[in-house]
Design a protein around this motif. Structure first.
Motif, PDB file in Angstrom:
ATOM      1  N   TYR A  32       0.656  -1.045   0.428  1.00 44.02           N
ATOM      2  CA  TYR A  32      -0.030  -0.253  -0.019  1.00 44.02           C
ATOM      3  C   TYR A  32       1.265   1.358  -0.170  1.00 44.02           C
ATOM      4  O   TYR A  32       1.936   1.274   0.950  1.00 44.02           O
ATOM      5  CB  TYR A  32      -0.803  -0.118   1.378  1.00 44.02           C
ATOM      6  CG  TYR A  32      -1.371   1.217   0.942  1.00 44.02           C
ATOM      7  CD1 TYR A  32      -1.609   1.853   1.944  1.00 44.02           C
ATOM      8  CD2 TYR A  32      -2.985   1.421   0.242  1.00 44.02           C
ATOM      9  CE1 TYR A  32      -2.240   3.440   2.900  1.00 44.02           C
ATOM     10  CE2 TYR A  32      -3.770   2.699   0.749  1.00 44.02           C
ATOM     11  CZ  TYR A  32      -3.310   3.910   1.481  1.00 44.02           C
ATOM     12  OH  TYR A  32      -4.258   4.445   1.809  1.00 44.02           O
ATOM     13  N   TYR A  36       0.445  11.628   0.661  1.00 51.97           N
ATOM     14  CA  TYR A  36       0.077  12.930   1.227  1.00 51.97           C
ATOM     15  C   TYR A  36       0.822  14.255   1.055  1.00 51.97           C
ATOM     16  O   TYR A  36       2.194  14.645   0.339  1.00 51.97           O
ATOM     17  CB  TYR A  36       0.532  12.353   2.910  1.00 51.97           C
ATOM     18  CG  TYR A  36      -0.305  11.688   3.626  1.00 51.97           C
ATOM     19  CD1 TYR A  36       0.156  10.359   3.303  1.00 51.97           C
ATOM     20  CD2 TYR A  36      -1.439  11.994   4.062  1.00 51.97           C
ATOM     21  CE1 TYR A  36      -0.784   9.269   3.602  1.00 51.97           C
ATOM     22  CE2 TYR A  36      -2.261  10.565   4.867  1.00 51.97           C
ATOM     23  CZ  TYR A  36      -1.451   9.750   4.917  1.00 51.97           C
ATOM     24  OH  TYR A  36      -2.041   8.359   5.146  1.00 51.97           O
ATOM     25  N   GLN A  38       0.995  18.497   2.711  1.00 57.41           N
ATOM     26  CA  GLN A  38       1.110  18.771   4.031  1.00 57.41           C
ATOM     27  C   GLN A  38       1.600  20.661   3.371  1.00 57.41           C
ATOM     28  O   GLN A  38       2.501  20.642   3.411  1.00 57.41           O
ATOM     29  CB  GLN A  38       2.180  18.298   4.247  1.00 57.41           C
ATOM     30  CG  GLN A  38       2.095  19.188   6.125  1.00 57.41           C
ATOM     31  CD  GLN A  38       3.030  18.448   7.487  1.00 57.41           C
ATOM     32  OE1 GLN A  38       4.728  17.708   7.038  1.00 57.41           O
ATOM     33  NE2 GLN A  38       3.074  17.840   8.507  1.00 57.41           N
ATOM     34  N   LYS A  42       0.018  22.484   9.188  1.00 60.40           N
ATOM     35  CA  LYS A  42      -0.774  21.682   8.846  1.00 60.40           C
ATOM     36  C   LYS A  42      -0.683  20.533   9.104  1.00 60.40           C
ATOM     37  O   LYS A  42       0.681  20.287   8.846  1.00 60.40           O
ATOM     38  CB  LYS A  42      -2.488  22.485   7.496  1.00 60.40           C
ATOM     39  CG  LYS A  42      -2.352  23.267   8.189  1.00 60.40           C
ATOM     40  CD  LYS A  42      -3.248  23.255   6.884  1.00 60.40           C
ATOM     41  CE  LYS A  42      -4.490  25.183   6.645  1.00 60.40           C
ATOM     42  NZ  LYS A  42      -4.722  24.935   5.449  1.00 60.40           N
ATOM     43  N   GLY A  43      -1.416  19.546   9.489  1.00 60.80           N
ATOM     44  CA  GLY A  43      -1.396  17.531   9.423  1.00 60.80           C
ATOM     45  C   GLY A  43      -1.488  17.455   7.441  1.00 60.80           C
ATOM     46  O   GLY A  43      -1.929  17.737   7.285  1.00 60.80           O
ATOM     47  N   PRO A  44      -1.108  16.229   7.156  1.00 59.43           N
ATOM     48  CA  PRO A  44      -0.593  15.796   6.036  1.00 59.43           C
ATOM     49  C   PRO A  44      -1.941  15.595   5.427  1.00 59.43           C
ATOM     50  O   PRO A  44      -2.975  15.010   6.859  1.00 59.43           O
ATOM     51  CB  PRO A  44       0.195  14.495   5.944  1.00 59.43           C
ATOM     52  CG  PRO A  44       0.734  14.590   8.023  1.00 59.43           C
ATOM     53  CD  PRO A  44      -0.219  15.408   8.285  1.00 59.43           C
ATOM     54  N   LEU A  46      -4.617  13.258   2.949  1.00 58.21           N
ATOM     55  CA  LEU A  46      -4.257  11.990   1.776  1.00 58.21           C
ATOM     56  C   LEU A  46      -4.950  12.701   0.177  1.00 58.21           C
ATOM     57  O   LEU A  46      -5.886  13.071   0.587  1.00 58.21           O
ATOM     58  CB  LEU A  46      -4.193  10.658   2.112  1.00 58.21           C
ATOM     59  CG  LEU A  46      -5.221  10.010   1.582  1.00 58.21           C
ATOM     60  CD1 LEU A  46      -3.792   9.519   1.238  1.00 58.21           C
ATOM     61  CD2 LEU A  46      -6.070   8.679   1.977  1.00 58.21           C
ATOM     62  N   PHE A  89       4.778  13.845   0.624  1.00 59.34           N
ATOM     63  CA  PHE A  89       5.080  13.107   1.334  1.00 59.34           C
ATOM     64  C   PHE A  89       4.267  12.163   0.594  1.00 59.34           C
ATOM     65  O   PHE A  89       3.306  11.236   0.405  1.00 59.34           O
ATOM     66  CB  PHE A  89       5.248  13.073   3.200  1.00 59.34           C
ATOM     67  CG  PHE A  89       5.948  13.247   3.346  1.00 59.34           C
ATOM     68  CD1 PHE A  89       5.290  14.769   4.015  1.00 59.34           C
ATOM     69  CD2 PHE A  89       7.382  13.525   3.703  1.00 59.34           C
ATOM     70  CE1 PHE A  89       5.690  15.849   4.594  1.00 59.34           C
ATOM     71  CE2 PHE A  89       7.429  14.090   5.019  1.00 59.34           C
ATOM     72  CZ  PHE A  89       6.750  16.496   5.203  1.00 59.34           C
ATOM     73  N   LEU A 101       2.659   3.077   8.533  1.00 54.87           N
ATOM     74  CA  LEU A 101       3.359   4.009   7.404  1.00 54.87           C
ATOM     75  C   LEU A 101       4.797   4.306   7.588  1.00 54.87           C
ATOM     76  O   LEU A 101       5.100   5.033   8.194  1.00 54.87           O
ATOM     77  CB  LEU A 101       2.370   4.147   6.826  1.00 54.87           C
ATOM     78  CG  LEU A 101       1.461   4.126   6.766  1.00 54.87           C
ATOM     79  CD1 LEU A 101       0.762   5.221   6.568  1.00 54.87           C
ATOM     80  CD2 LEU A 101       1.086   3.331   5.152  1.00 54.87           C
ATOM     81  N   PHE A 103       6.962   6.918   6.234  1.00 60.01           N
ATOM     82  CA  PHE A 103       7.175   7.739   5.014  1.00 60.01           C
ATOM     83  C   PHE A 103       8.766   8.159   4.764  1.00 60.01           C
ATOM     84  O   PHE A 103       9.945   8.175   4.865  1.00 60.01           O
ATOM     85  CB  PHE A 103       6.337   9.011   5.864  1.00 60.01           C
ATOM     86  CG  PHE A 103       5.746   9.023   6.270  1.00 60.01           C
ATOM     87  CD1 PHE A 103       4.724   8.235   7.734  1.00 60.01           C
ATOM     88  CD2 PHE A 103       4.957  10.013   5.015  1.00 60.01           C
ATOM     89  CE1 PHE A 103       3.782   8.643   7.090  1.00 60.01           C
ATOM     90  CE2 PHE A 103       3.312  10.219   6.145  1.00 60.01           C
ATOM     91  CZ  PHE A 103       1.882   9.056   6.613  1.00 60.01           C
TER      92      PHE A 103
END
Lengths: 113, 115
Positions: A32, A36, A38, A42-44, A46, A89, A101, A103
């Protein structure tokens, strides 16, 4: 241990051009591969993902390709816009198990108007 | 539908104090993940939890760090006796769980500064 390499670390393009970001992974069991975006502070978020049973996936201006044999996958953004500027990312699942995951270190994309 | 919520957004602690970071997953999500991000770096996995159960804590330091996801309430990441090296952004993600590989959605993060 498992590792994800991401290139380039910075990328500057003119508005309207295409941008390509490449990643390689080491765990052959990974199945998988999400991407992402970012933005600063802020947050990542998807933006697209691909699973190991397909080679390519497209969503409007964004596409991802996967080469399982070579263990690399790429993000393609066409017709770039200034609002595409952010850090992107790539990630790979740790084996086939759900959860962890791994990264890449990120690509800072700048789209110049 | 509210996304993943984290609080506080910013946390300042002095060396030796405790830091508590909270995460409420998206509605319908039963899996929670904690990641740490240092400046100019990618995210590093710390721990994966389901309700009342730690599934994988292989990325979490053995000392001073702990995590829980109780039956009721948010997931908590606890850092005891903080040191300057703990300064980072801590992100929580949640997923639906169950079969297959489920997308992880991230919260806005908690930025911890240790003085």
């Amino acid at each position: 241990g498992e590792n994800v390499e991401q290139h380039p670390s910075t990328l500057s393009v003119q508005e309207g051009d295409s941008a390509v970001i490449k990643c390689t992974y080491s765990d052959s069991a990974s199945n998988y591969f999400p991407w992402y975006k970012q933005e600063l502070g802020k947050g990542p978020q998807l933006i697209i993902d691909i699973r190991s049973n397909v080679g390519e996936k497209k969503d409007q201006r964004i596409a991802v390709t996967l080469n399982k044999t070579a263990k690399h996958f790429s993000l393609h953004i066409t017709e770039t816009q200034p609002e595409d500027s952010a850090v992107y990312f790539c990630a790979a699942s740790k084996g086939r198990s759900q959860g962890n995951l791994i990264f890449g270190k990120g690509t800072k994309l700048s789209v110049k108007p | 539908n509210a996304g993943v919520m984290q609080n506080p957004r910013h946390l300042v602690r002095r060396r030796g104090q405790e830091a508590r970071l909270r995460c409420s997953p998206m509605k319908g999500h039963s899996h929670v993940y904690w990641y740490r991000q240092l400046p100019e770096e990618g995210l590093k996995f710390m721990v994966y939890l389901q309700k009342e159960n730690i599934i994988d804590e292989s990325g979490m330091p053995k000392e001073r760090f702990s995590a829980e996801f109780p039956k009721e309430g948010p997931s908590i990441l606890r850092i005891q006796q903080v040191v300057r090296g703990d300064s980072a952004a801590y992100f929580c993600a949640s997923s639906r769980g169950s079969q297959g590989y489920n997308e992880q959605f991230f919260g806005p993060g908690t930025r911890l500064t240790v003085l």
